[in-house]
Write a protein that holds these residues in place. Structure first.
Motif, short mmCIF file in Angstrom:
data_model
loop_
_atom_site.label_atom_id
_atom_site.label_comp_id
_atom_site.label_asym_id
_atom_site.label_seq_id
_atom_site.Cartn_x
_atom_site.Cartn_y
_atom_site.Cartn_z
N PRO A 146 48.21 82.14 72.32
CA PRO A 146 48.22 81.15 70.66
C PRO A 146 48.28 82.67 69.22
N LEU A 147 49.13 81.56 68.33
CA LEU A 147 49.31 82.20 67.48
C LEU A 147 47.96 83.04 66.92
N GLU A 148 47.27 82.43 66.61
CA GLU A 148 45.79 83.12 65.73
C GLU A 148 45.34 84.00 66.90
N ARG A 149 45.69 84.23 68.42
CA ARG A 149 45.73 85.25 68.89
C ARG A 149 46.31 86.74 68.99
N LEU A 150 47.91 86.56 68.65
CA LEU A 150 48.51 87.44 67.65
C LEU A 150 48.99 87.58 66.33
N HIS A 151 47.96 87.26 65.57
CA HIS A 151 47.55 87.39 64.76
C HIS A 151 46.18 88.69 64.19
N ALA A 152 45.04 88.02 65.11
CA ALA A 152 44.05 88.39 65.22
C ALA A 152 44.94 90.70 65.82
N MET A 153 46.01 90.43 66.90
CA MET A 153 45.85 91.32 67.06
C MET A 153 46.68 92.06 66.49
N LYS A 154 47.83 91.45 65.91
CA LYS A 154 48.26 92.89 64.51
C LYS A 154 47.69 93.07 63.91
N ALA A 155 46.64 92.22 63.27
CA ALA A 155 45.33 92.86 62.37
C ALA A 155 45.09 94.27 63.23
N ASP A 156 44.50 93.73 64.38
CA ASP A 156 43.70 95.10 65.18
C ASP A 156 45.01 96.24 65.55
N LEU A 157 46.08 96.04 65.73
CA LEU A 157 46.96 97.23 65.22
C LEU A 157 47.49 97.65 63.86
N GLU A 158 46.81 97.03 62.54
CA GLU A 158 47.03 97.75 61.82
C GLU A 158 45.98 98.58 61.28
N THR A 159 45.25 97.69 61.70
CA THR A 159 43.57 98.64 61.38
C THR A 159 43.50 99.96 61.68
#
Length: 186
Positions: A146-159
């Motif tokens: 899901p798009l929300e999960r991908l955004h959470a994964m992206k934020a986790d990688l960035e942080t």
């Protein structure tokens, strides 16, 4: 045309000479004092920046552009297939077609961002050519996270970078797929 008459009349009144002529000592009601005013909005121009449409930024990826082994076309196709399973008949309504296209673009955007973050963190992972498959989810109807999960994964990688749960999860998925590929070739 009455509008044209009043417009030209207004311009003539504004352009009248305001200096005293022929011994007149007072100014006429129709003669403005001082310099004539320029028109606020020349004919054909809109008033103010609020009436202008915002600049349109074109979508940065082509429909067939492949990044990480994925393209908008392949995502769109899978999303349409999933949507068609729920539709009666063989034709997909235009609204559904457009909606799945926008969803594919959104998913592709985030996937590309994740792939581009993973490539320098895991240089041996071949992320730019075929690792979008690590972002797949076979447990969903579309095969996509899901798009929300991908955004959470992206934020986790960035942080958190290589210390993130997302990095470990994707690295593990790539490792398992690489081993599966090696075993299927032998």
């Amino acid at each position: 045309d009455s509008n044209h008459f009043w417009e030209s009349f207004d311009l003539r009144v504004l352009e009248e000479d305001t200096s005293e002529t022929q011994g007149e000592s007072s100014t006429s009601v129709n003669k403005p004092e001082g310099q004539p005013f320029p028109r606020a909005n020349p004919i054909g121009e809109e008033a103010g920046p609020s009436n202008r449409a915002p600049a349109v930024r074109p979508y940065p990826f082509a429909y067939d552009e492949v990044i990480g082994g994925e393209s908008i076309r392949t995502l769109h196709y899978r999303l349409m297939e999933a949507a068609q399973k729920g539709e009666e008949g063989s034709e997909i309504p235009l609204f559904t077609y457009q909606l799945t296209r926008y969803e594919a673009e959104d998913l592709f955007d985030v996937k590309v961002s994740i792939i581009r973050q993973m490539a320098p963190l895991d240089p041996e992972g071949d992320w730019d050519r075929r690792r979008a498959q690590a972002l797949a989810n076979a447990r969903t109807a579309t095969g996509e996270e899901p798009l929300e999960r991908l955004h959470a994964m992206k934020a986790d990688l960035e942080t958190n970078g290589v210390q993130s749960n997302t990095y470990l999860l994707l690295k593990n998925r790539v490792f398992h797929r690489t081993n599966e590929d090696r075993h299927s070739e032998t």
